[in-house]
Design a protein around this motif. Structure first.
Motif, PDB file in Angstrom:
ATOM      1  N   PHE A   1       0.923  -1.348   0.050  1.00  0.00           N
ATOM      2  CA  PHE A   1      -0.087  -0.080  -0.030  1.00  0.00           C
ATOM      3  C   PHE A   1       1.048   0.853   0.061  1.00  0.00           C
ATOM      4  O   PHE A   1       1.432   1.027   0.493  1.00  0.00           O
ATOM      5  N   THR A   2       0.272   2.277  -0.069  1.00  0.00           N
ATOM      6  CA  THR A   2       0.784   3.634  -0.330  1.00  0.00           C
ATOM      7  C   THR A   2       0.150   4.533  -0.421  1.00  0.00           C
ATOM      8  O   THR A   2      -1.109   4.366  -0.436  1.00  0.00           O
ATOM      9  N   GLN A   3       0.075   5.898  -0.473  1.00  0.00           N
ATOM     10  CA  GLN A   3      -0.732   6.738  -0.596  1.00  0.00           C
ATOM     11  C   GLN A   3      -0.193   7.410  -1.939  1.00  0.00           C
ATOM     12  O   GLN A   3       0.319   7.410  -2.580  1.00  0.00           O
ATOM     13  N   VAL A   4      -2.477   8.080  -2.271  1.00  0.00           N
ATOM     14  CA  VAL A   4      -2.244   8.177  -3.709  1.00  0.00           C
ATOM     15  C   VAL A   4      -3.294  10.179  -3.589  1.00  0.00           C
ATOM     16  O   VAL A   4      -4.188  10.069  -2.269  1.00  0.00           O
ATOM     17  N   LEU A   5      -3.520  10.735  -4.676  1.00  0.00           N
ATOM     18  CA  LEU A   5      -4.259  11.647  -4.585  1.00  0.00           C
ATOM     19  C   LEU A   5      -5.610  11.708  -5.207  1.00  0.00           C
ATOM     20  O   LEU A   5      -5.948  11.204  -6.171  1.00  0.00           O
ATOM     21  N   CYS A   6      -7.105  11.236  -4.564  1.00  0.00           N
ATOM     22  CA  CYS A   6      -7.856  10.852  -4.813  1.00  0.00           C
ATOM     23  C   CYS A   6      -9.178  11.791  -5.083  1.00  0.00           C
ATOM     24  O   CYS A   6      -8.431  13.693  -4.848  1.00  0.00           O
ATOM     25  N   TYR A   7      -9.632  11.918  -6.178  1.00  0.00           N
ATOM     26  CA  TYR A   7     -10.761  12.985  -6.746  1.00  0.00           C
ATOM     27  C   TYR A   7     -12.018  12.642  -6.344  1.00  0.00           C
ATOM     28  O   TYR A   7     -11.953  11.405  -7.600  1.00  0.00           O
ATOM     29  N   ASN A   8     -12.790  13.352  -6.658  1.00  0.00           N
ATOM     30  CA  ASN A   8     -13.939  13.437  -7.535  1.00  0.00           C
ATOM     31  C   ASN A   8     -14.260  13.625  -8.649  1.00  0.00           C
ATOM     32  O   ASN A   8     -13.972  15.075  -8.973  1.00  0.00           O
ATOM     33  N   LYS A   9     -14.418  12.367  -9.926  1.00  0.00           N
ATOM     34  CA  LYS A   9     -14.914  13.075 -10.872  1.00  0.00           C
ATOM     35  C   LYS A   9     -15.909  14.054 -11.151  1.00  0.00           C
ATOM     36  O   LYS A   9     -16.365  14.098 -12.593  1.00  0.00           O
ATOM     37  N   ASN A  10     -16.816  14.002 -10.727  1.00  0.00           N
ATOM     38  CA  ASN A  10     -17.776  15.038 -11.094  1.00  0.00           C
ATOM     39  C   ASN A  10     -17.202  16.525 -10.997  1.00  0.00           C
ATOM     40  O   ASN A  10     -18.712  17.278 -11.702  1.00  0.00           O
ATOM     41  N   THR A  11     -16.372  16.693 -10.133  1.00  0.00           N
ATOM     42  CA  THR A  11     -16.152  17.775 -10.188  1.00  0.00           C
ATOM     43  C   THR A  11     -15.126  17.875 -10.486  1.00  0.00           C
ATOM     44  O   THR A  11     -14.882  19.806 -10.819  1.00  0.00           O
ATOM     45  N   ILE A  12     -14.235  17.618 -10.971  1.00  0.00           N
ATOM     46  CA  ILE A  12     -12.459  17.372 -11.546  1.00  0.00           C
ATOM     47  C   ILE A  12     -12.982  16.840 -13.486  1.00  0.00           C
ATOM     48  O   ILE A  12     -12.845  15.617 -13.173  1.00  0.00           O
ATOM     49  N   ASN A  13     -12.330  18.032 -13.731  1.00  0.00           N
ATOM     50  CA  ASN A  13     -11.692  17.095 -15.026  1.00  0.00           C
ATOM     51  C   ASN A  13     -10.632  16.573 -15.379  1.00  0.00           C
ATOM     52  O   ASN A  13      -9.286  17.129 -14.829  1.00  0.00           O
ATOM     53  N   LYS A  14     -10.321  15.551 -16.081  1.00  0.00           N
ATOM     54  CA  LYS A  14      -8.841  14.914 -16.052  1.00  0.00           C
ATOM     55  C   LYS A  14      -7.718  15.438 -16.165  1.00  0.00           C
ATOM     56  O   LYS A  14      -6.911  15.300 -16.332  1.00  0.00           O
ATOM     57  N   ASP A  15      -7.796  16.195 -17.100  1.00  0.00           N
ATOM     58  CA  ASP A  15      -7.143  17.031 -18.184  1.00  0.00           C
ATOM     59  C   ASP A  15      -7.041  18.488 -16.395  1.00  0.00           C
ATOM     60  O   ASP A  15      -5.724  19.211 -17.274  1.00  0.00           O
ATOM     61  N   LYS A  16      -6.955  18.467 -15.682  1.00  0.00           N
ATOM     62  CA  LYS A  16      -7.137  19.507 -15.287  1.00  0.00           C
ATOM     63  C   LYS A  16      -5.997  19.047 -13.299  1.00  0.00           C
ATOM     64  O   LYS A  16      -5.848  20.012 -12.878  1.00  0.00           O
ATOM     65  N   LEU A  17      -5.713  18.163 -13.799  1.00  0.00           N
ATOM     66  CA  LEU A  17      -5.509  17.181 -12.531  1.00  0.00           C
ATOM     67  C   LEU A  17      -4.320  17.832 -12.004  1.00  0.00           C
ATOM     68  O   LEU A  17      -3.531  18.371 -12.812  1.00  0.00           O
ATOM     69  N   PRO A  18      -4.069  18.656 -10.598  1.00  0.00           N
ATOM     70  CA  PRO A  18      -3.277  19.014 -10.046  1.00  0.00           C
ATOM     71  C   PRO A  18      -1.545  17.950 -10.285  1.00  0.00           C
ATOM     72  O   PRO A  18      -1.190  16.774 -10.366  1.00  0.00           O
ATOM     73  N   LYS A  19      -0.304  18.893 -10.775  1.00  0.00           N
ATOM     74  CA  LYS A  19       0.512  18.068 -11.392  1.00  0.00           C
ATOM     75  C   LYS A  19       1.680  17.846 -10.090  1.00  0.00           C
ATOM     76  O   LYS A  19       2.932  17.730 -10.325  1.00  0.00           O
ATOM     77  N   ASN A  20       1.756  19.711  -9.489  1.00  0.00           N
ATOM     78  CA  ASN A  20       2.468  20.405  -8.534  1.00  0.00           C
ATOM     79  C   ASN A  20       2.356  20.514  -7.381  1.00  0.00           C
ATOM     80  O   ASN A  20       1.134  20.833  -7.578  1.00  0.00           O
ATOM     81  N   LEU A  21       3.292  21.554  -6.445  1.00  0.00           N
ATOM     82  CA  LEU A  21       2.894  21.825  -5.601  1.00  0.00           C
ATOM     83  C   LEU A  21       2.076  23.184  -5.842  1.00  0.00           C
ATOM     84  O   LEU A  21       0.989  23.803  -4.999  1.00  0.00           O
TER      85      LEU A  21
ATOM     86  N   GLN B   1     -19.346  12.278   1.284  1.00  0.00           N
ATOM     87  CA  GLN B   1     -20.128  14.043   1.071  1.00  0.00           C
ATOM     88  C   GLN B   1     -20.316  15.006  -0.169  1.00  0.00           C
ATOM     89  O   GLN B   1     -21.087  15.402  -0.458  1.00  0.00           O
ATOM     90  N   GLY B   2     -19.392  14.575  -0.846  1.00  0.00           N
ATOM     91  CA  GLY B   2     -19.079  15.366  -1.484  1.00  0.00           C
ATOM     92  C   GLY B   2     -18.244  16.238  -1.488  1.00  0.00           C
ATOM     93  O   GLY B   2     -18.236  17.853  -2.157  1.00  0.00           O
ATOM     94  N   ASN B   3     -17.657  17.520  -0.390  1.00  0.00           N
ATOM     95  CA  ASN B   3     -17.363  18.473   0.639  1.00  0.00           C
ATOM     96  C   ASN B   3     -15.736  18.833   0.174  1.00  0.00           C
ATOM     97  O   ASN B   3     -14.888  19.508   0.689  1.00  0.00           O
ATOM     98  N   LEU B   4     -15.580  17.539  -0.366  1.00  0.00           N
ATOM     99  CA  LEU B   4     -13.584  17.733  -0.515  1.00  0.00           C
ATOM    100  C   LEU B   4     -13.955  17.411  -2.098  1.00  0.00           C
ATOM    101  O   LEU B   4     -14.632  15.909  -2.950  1.00  0.00           O
ATOM    102  N   ASP B   5     -13.133  18.660  -2.927  1.00  0.00           N
ATOM    103  CA  ASP B   5     -12.081  17.378  -4.305  1.00  0.00           C
ATOM    104  C   ASP B   5     -11.646  16.688  -4.932  1.00  0.00           C
ATOM    105  O   ASP B   5     -11.748  15.935  -5.577  1.00  0.00           O
ATOM    106  N   TYR B   6     -10.290  16.875  -3.982  1.00  0.00           N
ATOM    107  CA  TYR B   6      -9.263  16.235  -3.317  1.00  0.00           C
ATOM    108  C   TYR B   6      -9.215  15.772  -2.134  1.00  0.00           C
ATOM    109  O   TYR B   6      -9.817  16.817  -0.901  1.00  0.00           O
ATOM    110  N   PHE B   7      -8.634  14.392  -1.917  1.00  0.00           N
ATOM    111  CA  PHE B   7      -8.583  13.474  -0.907  1.00  0.00           C
ATOM    112  C   PHE B   7      -7.178  12.683  -0.558  1.00  0.00           C
ATOM    113  O   PHE B   7      -7.248  11.765  -1.580  1.00  0.00           O
TER     114      PHE B   7
END
Length: 432
Positions: free
Chosen positions: A172-192, A270-276
């Motif tokens: 196991f490890t950590q990753v960035l989860c996101y809500n596809k209902n609010t975030i387009n794949k082409d706008k995912l953050p690449k850096n800080l 619950q949809g209160n976070l776009d990224y987790f």
């Protein structure tokens, strides 16, 4: 023809007849001998076949196995794996007992000392060191269970002083989860910087706020805790730079640093976070609870020169060394089955929230995008070997104390980095 010639001719004829009779007798005896030998071969073959069947029957496994694991393990998958094994070995009864994660070590130590330990335990690899300290684990014989295809990072997490004390079951490890209902794949953050910019634009981020769960940012600034020889090698500037970024991120209203991972997960569902920033172990539950398959998983944002480096950890099977050879043989057979390539691949597909330790398993990225992301993130993850767990147990609590002081503003990131280096080195010298 004279009388002497006639007599000689008669004798030759008699001799020829006797020789012919003798040859016929030899051929008959040879035929009989071959027939007897063929029959003997058939009888020996039949006898050997009967022995093989009898041996197979006598080697049929029978008995009971008590398996412990904590509440983070996928229950459906665990039960299905047991059923798969029992289809092959119907006379082996397997009982699963779920032990709370924060109680598992204490209960195991108590049960082992009283001679009532489970036959096999699925546990976070870092707890193995406590088991080894009291000499409670059986070393795994590579002739019995082949570990040649195990990922080197996972193998290092079950190896201590040249002996293998566990079998990696999942990584196991950590990753960035996101809500596809609010975030387009082409706008995912690449850096800080992308995280800060998206937060300013109204997107919400949540991450657990402690030294261990935010460890992934240290590598972005060129830092590492241990070198290849296991020596403490943290650069104070790298951790200070990461803490400076966290301080600035904390001041943005859409970036939430919380000490409660459960609260963050609930808010994300619950949809209160776009990224987790999520642990891979939570992905299965997130997939089940998010509506309309809205869970997306991507790599943690990195930096211009270095990728994010989350911790990588293994769930491993360990076998106590206080059982009879017969019981141990049954347990080893079960362990070999549930960690074989076929079962690992099936688990990776069915559960979809862990990395198979077997390096020969390849899943199609198009069919299993989450699994592919986990494997890609793992390539840059930080795997602390089992040998260095005692050092990590000293350094991480020190880091946690200083982490909280920096975020509270009690000390500056620079002071925190310098103290982390100084206090950790002193503690390592005193305790090891």
């Amino acid at each position: 023809m004279n009388k002497a010639s006639i007599i000689m001719t008669q004798k030759a004829s008699i001799f020829t007849k006797i020789l012919a009779i003798f040859l016929v007798a030899l051929l008959f005896l040879a035929a009989c001998s071959n027939s007897v030998e063929d029959q003997a071969k058939k009888e020996r073959s039949s006898f050997q076949h009967q022995n093989i069947n009898q041996n197979s029957a006598s080697n049929q496994l029978s008995g009971s196995i008590l398996l412990w694991h904590d509440e983070t393990i996928n229950q459906d998958h665990a039960q299905q794996t047991v059923r798969n094994y029992q289809q092959i070995n119907p006379d082996v009864n397997i009982v699963i007992e779920i032990v709370p994660k924060d109680e598992l070590l204490k209960r195991f130590l108590q049960q082992f000392r009283s001679g009532l330990s489970p036959n096999i335990v699925l546990v976070d690899y870092n707890l193995m060191f406590e088991f080894i300290r009291i000499n409670s684990l059986m070393a795994i014989d590579p002739k019995i269970i082949d570990l040649g295809d195990i990922l080197p990072a996972a193998l290092a997490q079950v190896t201590y002083e040249g002996k293998v004390y566990g079998i990696p079951g999942a990584i196991f490890t950590q990753v960035l989860c996101y809500n596809k209902n609010t975030i387009n794949k082409d706008k995912l953050p690449k850096n800080l910087d992308d995280i800060l910019n998206q937060a300013k634009a109204g997107y919400t981020f949540g991450m657990s706020s402690n030294f261990q769960d935010t460890f992934w940012g240290i590598q972005i600034f060129g830092g590492k805790v241990f070198d290849n020889q296991g020596r403490f090698a943290l650069k104070p500037g790298s951790w200070a730079s990461w803490m400076t970024w966290l301080q600035s991120a904390k001041n943005l209203p859409n970036i939430i640093l919380s000490s409660s991972i459960a609260a963050l997960e609930k808010s994300f569902i619950q949809g209160n976070l776009d990224y987790f920033v999520c642990d891979a172990a939570s992905i299965f539950n997130l997939k089940k609870t998010l509506v309309k398959d809205n869970l997306g998983v991507t790599l943690l944002p990195g930096g211009p020169e270095h990728p994010a480096g989350p911790l990588l950890y293994s769930k491993v099977l360990v076998i106590p060394n206080n059982f009879s050879p017969r019981q141990t043989a049954i347990t080893l057979d079960f362990a070999r089955f549930i960690t074989n390539k076929q079962q690992q691949q099936r688990g990776a597909i069915d559960v979809g929230s862990f990395i198979p330790p077997n390096k020969t398993i390849r899943l199609d990225r198009r069919l299993f995008p989450i699994q592919a992301t986990l494997e890609e993130q793992a390539r840059n993850a930080v795997a602390i070997p089992l040998r260095d767990i005692p050092k990590a147990e000293i350094i991480f609590p020190i880091g946690e104390t200083l982490y909280q002081q920096v975020l509270e503003g009690t000390i500056s990131p620079k002071e925190g980095g310098e103290q982390l280096l100084k206090i950790s080195r002193q503690a390592l010298q005193e305790k090891l």
